[in-house]
Design an enzyme around this catalytic site. Sequence first.
Site, PDB file in Angstrom:
ATOM      1  N   ARG A  80      -7.459   3.773   9.464  1.00  0.00           N
ATOM      2  CA  ARG A  80      -6.652   2.648  10.020  1.00  0.00           C
ATOM      3  C   ARG A  80      -7.608   2.012  11.442  1.00  0.00           C
ATOM      4  O   ARG A  80      -7.678   1.438  11.484  1.00  0.00           O
ATOM      5  CB  ARG A  80      -5.278   2.529   9.959  1.00  0.00           C
ATOM      6  CG  ARG A  80      -5.006   2.837   8.591  1.00  0.00           C
ATOM      7  CD  ARG A  80      -5.271   1.759   7.472  1.00  0.00           C
ATOM      8  NE  ARG A  80      -4.027   2.083   6.064  1.00  0.00           N
ATOM      9  CZ  ARG A  80      -3.317   1.859   6.003  1.00  0.00           C
ATOM     10  NH1 ARG A  80      -2.540   1.187   7.188  1.00  0.00           N
ATOM     11  NH2 ARG A  80      -2.496   1.983   5.031  1.00  0.00           N
TER      12      ARG A  80
ATOM     13  N   GLU B 280       5.687  -3.418  13.366  1.00  0.00           N
ATOM     14  CA  GLU B 280       4.742  -2.643  14.174  1.00  0.00           C
ATOM     15  C   GLU B 280       2.786  -2.374  14.574  1.00  0.00           C
ATOM     16  O   GLU B 280       2.485  -2.609  15.388  1.00  0.00           O
ATOM     17  CB  GLU B 280       4.683  -0.948  14.002  1.00  0.00           C
ATOM     18  CG  GLU B 280       4.322   0.194  15.027  1.00  0.00           C
ATOM     19  CD  GLU B 280       4.938   1.734  15.358  1.00  0.00           C
ATOM     20  OE1 GLU B 280       5.509   1.907  16.435  1.00  0.00           O
ATOM     21  OE2 GLU B 280       4.976   1.789  13.919  1.00  0.00           O
ATOM     22  N   ASP B 281       2.529  -2.409  12.784  1.00  0.00           N
ATOM     23  CA  ASP B 281       0.971  -2.295  13.144  1.00  0.00           C
ATOM     24  C   ASP B 281       0.577  -3.393  13.569  1.00  0.00           C
ATOM     25  O   ASP B 281      -0.906  -3.044  13.944  1.00  0.00           O
ATOM     26  CB  ASP B 281       0.847  -1.826  11.630  1.00  0.00           C
ATOM     27  CG  ASP B 281       1.798  -1.146  11.399  1.00  0.00           C
ATOM     28  OD1 ASP B 281       1.954   0.064  11.839  1.00  0.00           O
ATOM     29  OD2 ASP B 281       1.807  -0.157   9.799  1.00  0.00           O
TER      30      ASP B 281
ATOM     31  N   ASP C 171       3.191  -5.793   2.575  1.00  0.00           N
ATOM     32  CA  ASP C 171       3.474  -5.018   3.844  1.00  0.00           C
ATOM     33  C   ASP C 171       3.518  -5.125   4.959  1.00  0.00           C
ATOM     34  O   ASP C 171       3.794  -4.801   5.800  1.00  0.00           O
ATOM     35  CB  ASP C 171       1.992  -4.151   4.224  1.00  0.00           C
ATOM     36  CG  ASP C 171       1.528  -2.656   3.096  1.00  0.00           C
ATOM     37  OD1 ASP C 171       2.689  -2.204   3.143  1.00  0.00           O
ATOM     38  OD2 ASP C 171       0.716  -3.175   2.303  1.00  0.00           O
TER      39      ASP C 171
ATOM     40  N   LEU D 115       0.676  -1.197   0.089  1.00  0.00           N
ATOM     41  CA  LEU D 115       0.092  -0.192   0.096  1.00  0.00           C
ATOM     42  C   LEU D 115       1.361   1.275  -0.089  1.00  0.00           C
ATOM     43  O   LEU D 115       1.608   1.288   0.919  1.00  0.00           O
ATOM     44  CB  LEU D 115      -1.011   0.262   0.843  1.00  0.00           C
ATOM     45  CG  LEU D 115      -1.940  -1.353   1.402  1.00  0.00           C
ATOM     46  CD1 LEU D 115      -2.621  -1.291   2.768  1.00  0.00           C
ATOM     47  CD2 LEU D 115      -3.522  -0.969   0.487  1.00  0.00           C
TER      48      LEU D 115
ATOM     49  N   HIS E 202      -0.701   7.830   9.806  1.00  0.00           N
ATOM     50  CA  HIS E 202      -0.249   6.694  11.081  1.00  0.00           C
ATOM     51  C   HIS E 202      -0.157   8.009  12.662  1.00  0.00           C
ATOM     52  O   HIS E 202       0.467   9.198  12.228  1.00  0.00           O
ATOM     53  CB  HIS E 202       0.281   6.016  11.572  1.00  0.00           C
ATOM     54  CG  HIS E 202      -0.430   3.891  10.924  1.00  0.00           C
ATOM     55  ND1 HIS E 202       0.400   3.729   9.928  1.00  0.00           N
ATOM     56  CD2 HIS E 202      -1.031   3.691  11.197  1.00  0.00           C
ATOM     57  CE1 HIS E 202       0.284   2.521   9.678  1.00  0.00           C
ATOM     58  NE2 HIS E 202      -1.660   2.655   9.944  1.00  0.00           N
TER      59      HIS E 202
ATOM     60  N   ARG F 236      -3.833  -5.972   4.849  1.00  0.00           N
ATOM     61  CA  ARG F 236      -3.271  -6.176   6.704  1.00  0.00           C
ATOM     62  C   ARG F 236      -3.303  -7.233   7.409  1.00  0.00           C
ATOM     63  O   ARG F 236      -3.163  -7.691   8.396  1.00  0.00           O
ATOM     64  CB  ARG F 236      -2.409  -5.063   6.876  1.00  0.00           C
ATOM     65  CG  ARG F 236      -1.427  -4.684   5.140  1.00  0.00           C
ATOM     66  CD  ARG F 236      -0.907  -3.261   5.665  1.00  0.00           C
ATOM     67  NE  ARG F 236       0.338  -3.921   7.338  1.00  0.00           N
ATOM     68  CZ  ARG F 236       1.188  -3.132   7.868  1.00  0.00           C
ATOM     69  NH1 ARG F 236       0.551  -1.879   8.018  1.00  0.00           N
ATOM     70  NH2 ARG F 236       1.441  -3.498   8.581  1.00  0.00           N
TER      71      ARG F 236
ATOM     72  N   CYS G   3       7.889   1.704  11.726  1.00  0.00           N
ATOM     73  CA  CYS G   3       6.901   0.286  11.856  1.00  0.00           C
ATOM     74  C   CYS G   3       7.474  -0.708  11.737  1.00  0.00           C
ATOM     75  O   CYS G   3       7.365  -1.907  11.356  1.00  0.00           O
ATOM     76  CB  CYS G   3       6.813   1.222  10.324  1.00  0.00           C
ATOM     77  SG  CYS G   3       6.111   2.665  10.169  1.00  0.00           S
TER      78      CYS G   3
HETATM   79  C1  CIR Z   1       0.653   0.426   5.254  1.00  0.00           C
HETATM   80  O1  CIR Z   1      -0.046   1.949   4.325  1.00  0.00           O
HETATM   81  O2  CIR Z   1      -0.134  -0.092   5.748  1.00  0.00           O
HETATM   82  C2  CIR Z   1       2.253   0.206   4.691  1.00  0.00           C
HETATM   83  N1  CIR Z   1       2.478   0.011   3.731  1.00  0.00           N
HETATM   84  C3  CIR Z   1       3.270   1.140   5.364  1.00  0.00           C
HETATM   85  C4  CIR Z   1       2.557   1.079   6.865  1.00  0.00           C
HETATM   86  C5  CIR Z   1       3.243   1.641   7.673  1.00  0.00           C
HETATM   87  N2  CIR Z   1       2.907   1.933   9.313  1.00  0.00           N
HETATM   88  C6  CIR Z   1       3.297   2.274  10.535  1.00  0.00           C
HETATM   89  O3  CIR Z   1       3.174   3.783  10.115  1.00  0.00           O
HETATM   90  N3  CIR Z   1       3.355   2.490  11.355  1.00  0.00           N
END
Ligand code: CIR
Length: 253
Positions: free
Chosen positions: A131, A65-66, A60, A18, A161, A85, A248
Amino acid sequence: MFTRAIVRKPCRAMLNGLSEANMGDPNYALACEQHQDYINALKECGLQVTELPAIEEFPDSCFVEDVALLTPKCAILTHPGAISRRGETSHIEDAISEFYPNIERIDSSGHVEAGDIMMVANHFYIGLSDRTDVNGATQLINILAKHNLTGSMVEMSELLHLKTGLSYLENNKLLTFGEMNTHPDFTQFNRVEIDGDEGYAANSVWINDTVLVPKGFPKALHKIQQLGYKTREVAMSEFQKLDGGLSCLSLRF
Ligand code: CIR
């Protein structure tokens, strides 16, 4: 003080990750090199690093971290707002269960991505982004309360985020960028504004009194050094192309 980190190697499918950055496709070989240097930097900060293998199914998935929030008292698996995700959480669960016997989880009625969560001692700021929603944040606050931790929701409208525009550097020091510069929820902190042309560096990471800073942002680097921190630059160009910052790429605990 952190002692451990979990990372996941980028997959070749990261090209399909993404992104709203419009910075072109990441170069996989260079991304792997940068990821290895990131791991080196974590180790230089004294962390023991668990390195998980790439998963091609989830472009991704290196942005670990997410998908989980790890606190000194509990671990919580999130339910990401990004549909592509959501399957990442079951893959992180095994790695986490080694360190946390009872894992809590956000159920599918709400959304949380932990890039929206900033820990300040026993309090957790939760950004309401595209998100992370109120249902997910409420679930999270209720779980935190069971462990004598607190949480609060932060309104936001521009950033991907919460931590895209905020980094807590401990000792009441906070890096801010964009809409976070004047956000009413953070006025009690000693805020250091990151210049508009260096906004990506607002996602820097405090680890045991060293701050990891993305390479190529000299004004931000200088400001962080002026705060008295040792710094370690890490080249992040290939992850920046996917809207991913330094925080992340790891779970630190
Ligand atoms: C996304 O859009 O989910 C990934 N391409 C990037 C995630 C970045 N994560 C974050 O800022 N904790």
